[in-house]
Design a protein around this motif. Structure first.
Motif, PDB file in Angstrom:
ATOM      1  N   ALA A  96      29.260   7.357 115.449  1.00 47.63           N
ATOM      2  CA  ALA A  96      30.012   8.609 115.382  1.00 47.63           C
ATOM      3  C   ALA A  96      30.326   9.125 116.782  1.00 47.63           C
ATOM      4  CB  ALA A  96      29.226   9.652 114.589  1.00 47.63           C
ATOM      5  N   VAL A  97      29.326   9.069 117.659  1.00 53.12           N
ATOM      6  CA  VAL A  97      29.533   9.524 119.031  1.00 53.12           C
ATOM      7  C   VAL A  97      30.491   8.588 119.763  1.00 53.12           C
ATOM      8  CG1 VAL A  97      28.389   9.861 121.254  1.00 53.12           C
ATOM      9  CG2 VAL A  97      27.324  10.694 119.163  1.00 53.12           C
ATOM     10  N   GLU A  98      30.344   7.286 119.527  1.00 48.86           N
ATOM     11  CA  GLU A  98      31.257   6.323 120.139  1.00 48.86           C
ATOM     12  C   GLU A  98      32.694   6.591 119.710  1.00 48.86           C
ATOM     13  OE1 GLU A  98      32.109   1.494 119.951  1.00 48.86           O
ATOM     14  OE2 GLU A  98      30.093   2.267 119.511  1.00 48.86           O
ATOM     15  N   CYS A 136      31.564  12.696 109.116  1.00 49.76           N
ATOM     16  CA  CYS A 136      30.809  13.924 109.345  1.00 49.76           C
ATOM     17  C   CYS A 136      29.327  13.690 109.022  1.00 49.76           C
ATOM     18  CB  CYS A 136      31.384  15.028 108.471  1.00 49.76           C
ATOM     19  SG  CYS A 136      30.889  16.689 108.961  1.00 49.76           S
ATOM     20  N   HIS A 137      29.069  13.018 107.914  1.00 49.96           N
ATOM     21  CA  HIS A 137      27.685  12.720 107.526  1.00 49.96           C
ATOM     22  C   HIS A 137      27.035  11.774 108.539  1.00 49.96           C
ATOM     23  CE1 HIS A 137      24.236  12.045 104.974  1.00 49.96           C
ATOM     24  NE2 HIS A 137      24.438  10.750 105.007  1.00 49.96           N
ATOM     25  N   LEU A 138      27.809  10.808 109.041  1.00 45.79           N
ATOM     26  CA  LEU A 138      27.287   9.865 110.032  1.00 45.79           C
ATOM     27  C   LEU A 138      26.855  10.602 111.300  1.00 45.79           C
ATOM     28  CD1 LEU A 138      27.004   6.705 110.236  1.00 45.79           C
ATOM     29  CD2 LEU A 138      29.086   6.761 111.620  1.00 45.79           C
ATOM     30  N   TYR A 139      27.662  11.561 111.719  1.00 48.24           N
ATOM     31  CA  TYR A 139      27.329  12.331 112.912  1.00 48.24           C
ATOM     32  C   TYR A 139      26.070  13.175 112.676  1.00 48.24           C
ATOM     33  CZ  TYR A 139      27.941  15.479 116.915  1.00 48.24           C
ATOM     34  OH  TYR A 139      27.760  16.190 118.068  1.00 48.24           O
ATOM     35  N   LEU A 162      50.487  14.242 120.616  1.00 48.52           N
ATOM     36  CA  LEU A 162      49.263  14.989 120.900  1.00 48.52           C
ATOM     37  C   LEU A 162      48.196  14.721 119.843  1.00 48.52           C
ATOM     38  CD1 LEU A 162      50.684  18.441 122.081  1.00 48.52           C
ATOM     39  CD2 LEU A 162      49.975  16.476 123.448  1.00 48.52           C
ATOM     40  N   ILE A 163      48.303  13.593 119.148  1.00 46.55           N
ATOM     41  CA  ILE A 163      47.305  13.195 118.160  1.00 46.55           C
ATOM     42  C   ILE A 163      46.758  11.828 118.529  1.00 46.55           C
ATOM     43  CG2 ILE A 163      46.951  12.499 115.755  1.00 46.55           C
ATOM     44  CD1 ILE A 163      48.989  14.522 114.918  1.00 46.55           C
ATOM     45  N   THR A 164      45.442  11.679 118.494  1.00 47.87           N
ATOM     46  CA  THR A 164      44.793  10.369 118.603  1.00 47.87           C
ATOM     47  C   THR A 164      44.087  10.126 117.278  1.00 47.87           C
ATOM     48  OG1 THR A 164      44.406  10.815 120.950  1.00 47.87           O
ATOM     49  CG2 THR A 164      43.297   8.922 120.000  1.00 47.87           C
ATOM     50  N   TYR A 165      44.330   8.962 116.681  1.00 47.55           N
ATOM     51  CA  TYR A 165      43.948   8.720 115.287  1.00 47.55           C
ATOM     52  C   TYR A 165      43.155   7.422 115.177  1.00 47.55           C
ATOM     53  CZ  TYR A 165      44.733   8.253 110.206  1.00 47.55           C
ATOM     54  OH  TYR A 165      44.589   8.112 108.830  1.00 47.55           O
ATOM     55  N   ALA A 166      42.080   7.456 114.400  1.00 49.42           N
ATOM     56  CA  ALA A 166      41.272   6.252 114.147  1.00 49.42           C
ATOM     57  C   ALA A 166      41.034   6.153 112.638  1.00 49.42           C
ATOM     58  CB  ALA A 166      39.943   6.329 114.885  1.00 49.42           C
ATOM     59  N   TYR A 167      41.063   4.940 112.105  1.00 45.37           N
ATOM     60  CA  TYR A 167      40.862   4.791 110.663  1.00 45.37           C
ATOM     61  C   TYR A 167      40.127   3.491 110.351  1.00 45.37           C
ATOM     62  CZ  TYR A 167      44.964   1.686 110.984  1.00 45.37           C
ATOM     63  OH  TYR A 167      45.845   0.671 111.336  1.00 45.37           O
ATOM     64  N   LYS A 168      39.478   3.483 109.209  1.00 49.57           N
ATOM     65  CA  LYS A 168      38.721   2.326 108.780  1.00 49.57           C
ATOM     66  C   LYS A 168      39.683   1.272 108.226  1.00 49.57           C
ATOM     67  CE  LYS A 168      36.261   2.294 104.989  1.00 49.57           C
ATOM     68  NZ  LYS A 168      35.216   2.650 104.010  1.00 49.57           N
ATOM     69  N   GLN A 169      39.549   0.055 108.742  1.00 47.09           N
ATOM     70  CA  GLN A 169      40.435  -1.040 108.330  1.00 47.09           C
ATOM     71  C   GLN A 169      39.928  -1.711 107.075  1.00 47.09           C
ATOM     72  OE1 GLN A 169      40.917  -4.270 111.186  1.00 47.09           O
ATOM     73  NE2 GLN A 169      43.127  -4.070 110.958  1.00 47.09           N
ATOM     74  N   PHE A 206      33.980   9.533 118.681  1.00 41.68           N
ATOM     75  CA  PHE A 206      34.464  10.758 119.309  1.00 41.68           C
ATOM     76  C   PHE A 206      34.836  10.515 120.773  1.00 41.68           C
ATOM     77  CE2 PHE A 206      31.571  13.246 116.209  1.00 41.68           C
ATOM     78  CZ  PHE A 206      32.546  13.161 115.229  1.00 41.68           C
ATOM     79  N   ASP A 207      33.998   9.743 121.465  1.00 42.38           N
ATOM     80  CA  ASP A 207      34.287   9.442 122.868  1.00 42.38           C
ATOM     81  C   ASP A 207      35.612   8.697 123.010  1.00 42.38           C
ATOM     82  OD1 ASP A 207      32.123  10.664 124.023  1.00 42.38           O
ATOM     83  OD2 ASP A 207      30.855   8.871 124.009  1.00 42.38           O
ATOM     84  N   LYS A 208      35.845   7.736 122.131  1.00 45.86           N
ATOM     85  CA  LYS A 208      37.077   6.949 122.219  1.00 45.86           C
ATOM     86  C   LYS A 208      38.292   7.801 121.881  1.00 45.86           C
ATOM     87  CE  LYS A 208      38.907   2.386 121.137  1.00 45.86           C
ATOM     88  NZ  LYS A 208      38.666   1.103 120.436  1.00 45.86           N
ATOM     89  N   LEU A 209      38.158   8.670 120.882  1.00 44.41           N
ATOM     90  CA  LEU A 209      39.269   9.570 120.561  1.00 44.41           C
ATOM     91  C   LEU A 209      39.616  10.447 121.759  1.00 44.41           C
ATOM     92  CD1 LEU A 209      38.306  10.693 116.933  1.00 44.41           C
ATOM     93  CD2 LEU A 209      40.334   9.373 117.565  1.00 44.41           C
ATOM     94  N   TRP A 210      38.580  10.886 122.472  1.00 43.34           N
ATOM     95  CA  TRP A 210      38.812  11.729 123.654  1.00 43.34           C
ATOM     96  C   TRP A 210      39.409  10.915 124.805  1.00 43.34           C
ATOM     97  CZ3 TRP A 210      39.048  16.577 125.450  1.00 43.34           C
ATOM     98  CH2 TRP A 210      38.937  16.773 126.821  1.00 43.34           C
ATOM     99  N   ASN A 211      38.804   9.782 125.108  1.00 41.00           N
ATOM    100  CA  ASN A 211      39.237   8.995 126.264  1.00 41.00           C
ATOM    101  C   ASN A 211      40.644   8.433 126.103  1.00 41.00           C
ATOM    102  OD1 ASN A 211      36.795   9.363 127.660  1.00 41.00           O
ATOM    103  ND2 ASN A 211      35.840   7.633 126.610  1.00 41.00           N
TER     104      ASN A 211
END
Length: 325
Positions: free
Chosen positions: A183-185, A216-219, A318-325, A187-192
């Motif tokens: 979860a932290v990884e 959210c539960h993972l975090y 202005l959006i960075t998006y990540a999703y489960k493949q 968030f970091d990637k979304l930010w970076n």
């Protein structure tokens, strides 16, 4: 009394002040997590002014050296006319309204009439309507034959622009979710990987991670693993809000809705709240109303709302998006 037979109709200022404004302003609007525009002139236009950079100049002589005017961008939020209808068995409806009344303080249970009944009925319908507006602004798809198809939601635009590579995105695997530290990884990637303009906006306090409930539960599991008294207390009592490095983590609570769509079932994104716009209008179209009445033929209480609503993403970059493949 076992039935509620008095009809109620809200139009004009009553529709705005009694029914919709409490739902779409103040704390109620903040709970939606996005920018809410209520009763803006139709069609709803949003002006985006791009402030000029490097406007300071050496003052060596008189005269005008302001150069070109500030660039202006404009977005239109397309509003669709929508209708919401609910029908209840008269006995069931009375029980639900009665339960809401008993929860109120200073209510005369021997005289359930007038204002108390009206407030309870309004609250019952407003709660259902607010949840459906919230769900549609995310998963709405006007191309759908049924379901949430009254206006297009944010995810329709996001998934389209992800396919077109207009939004920076990356994927993760199911196996990644086995480790709470991911979860932290994430968030970091979304930010970076986010646009530098997004990072500059952090000081405004409007950035947010919008995530599905599994992330959210993972975090939360990651926070639980920290060896501190506070972590133990939060594990027992729960956490009312989540944040990562000062940026709120918002649980979208869409699991039950996403299961009925073709959208990604697990995703997270970073953007500015003001970049996601929900617009609702109850003033500029004849026939907009909220009505509640009793149908004696069917022995049914009915509720109907007619209004306009729409959503829009102002700037996809202005959006960075990540999703489960």
């Amino acid at each position: 009394m076992t039935y509620l037979e008095n009809s109620k109709q809200y139009t004009g200022t009553e529709l705005e002040n009694i029914f919709f404004r409490p739902m779409l302003t103040g704390e109620s609007a903040q709970e939606l997590g996005v920018r809410v525009l209520y009763n803006m002139p139709q069609p709803t236009h949003i002006q985006l002014w791009d402030g000029q950079r490097n406007i300071l100049q050496k003052f060596t002589s008189a005269g005008w050296t302001g150069g070109a005017p500030a660039a202006k961008k404009e977005k239109t939020v397309n509003l669709s006319r929508v209708k919401a209808e609910l029908g209840f068995s008269a006995a069931d409806y009375f029980s639900m309204v009665y339960e809401k009344i008993t929860a109120l303080a200073n209510v005369n249970m021997d005289d359930l009439s007038g204002t108390d009944l009206e407030q309870a009925e309004t609250a019952l319908f407003r709660q259902a309507l607010a949840e459906n507006i919230r769900a549609t602004m995310w998963i709405g798809n006007t191309a759908g034959a049924s379901g949430y198809n009254t206006f297009d939601g944010f995810l329709k635009s996001i998934t389209t622009q992800v396919s077109d590579e207009a939004i920076y995105n990356f994927t993760y695997q199911e196996s990644s979710l086995a480790d709470p530290a991911y979860a932290v990884e994430l968030f970091d990637k979304l930010w970076n990987k986010s646009d530098l303009r997004i990072q500059d906006l952090k000081a405004d306090g409007q950035l947010a991670f919008f995530v599905t409930s599994d992330l959210c539960h993972l975090y939360e599991k990651y926070l639980d693993s920290k060896g501190a008294d506070a972590a133990y207390t939060d594990t027992v009592n729960g956490r009312r809000t989540l944040a990562y490095h000062g940026i709120p983590v918002i649980d979208l609570r869409l699991g039950g809705y996403l299961a009925e769509t073709s959208y990604h079932q697990s995703f997270g994104m970073l953007t500015d709240r003001r970049n996601l716009v929900l617009a609702v209008n109850t003033a500029d179209m004849p026939g907009n109303e909220v009505r509640m009445w009793y149908n004696p033929d069917e022995m049914e209480n009915r509720q109907r709302a007619v209004f306009m609503a729409g959503s829009q993403i102002l700037d996809a970059s202005l959006i960075t998006y990540a999703y489960k493949q």
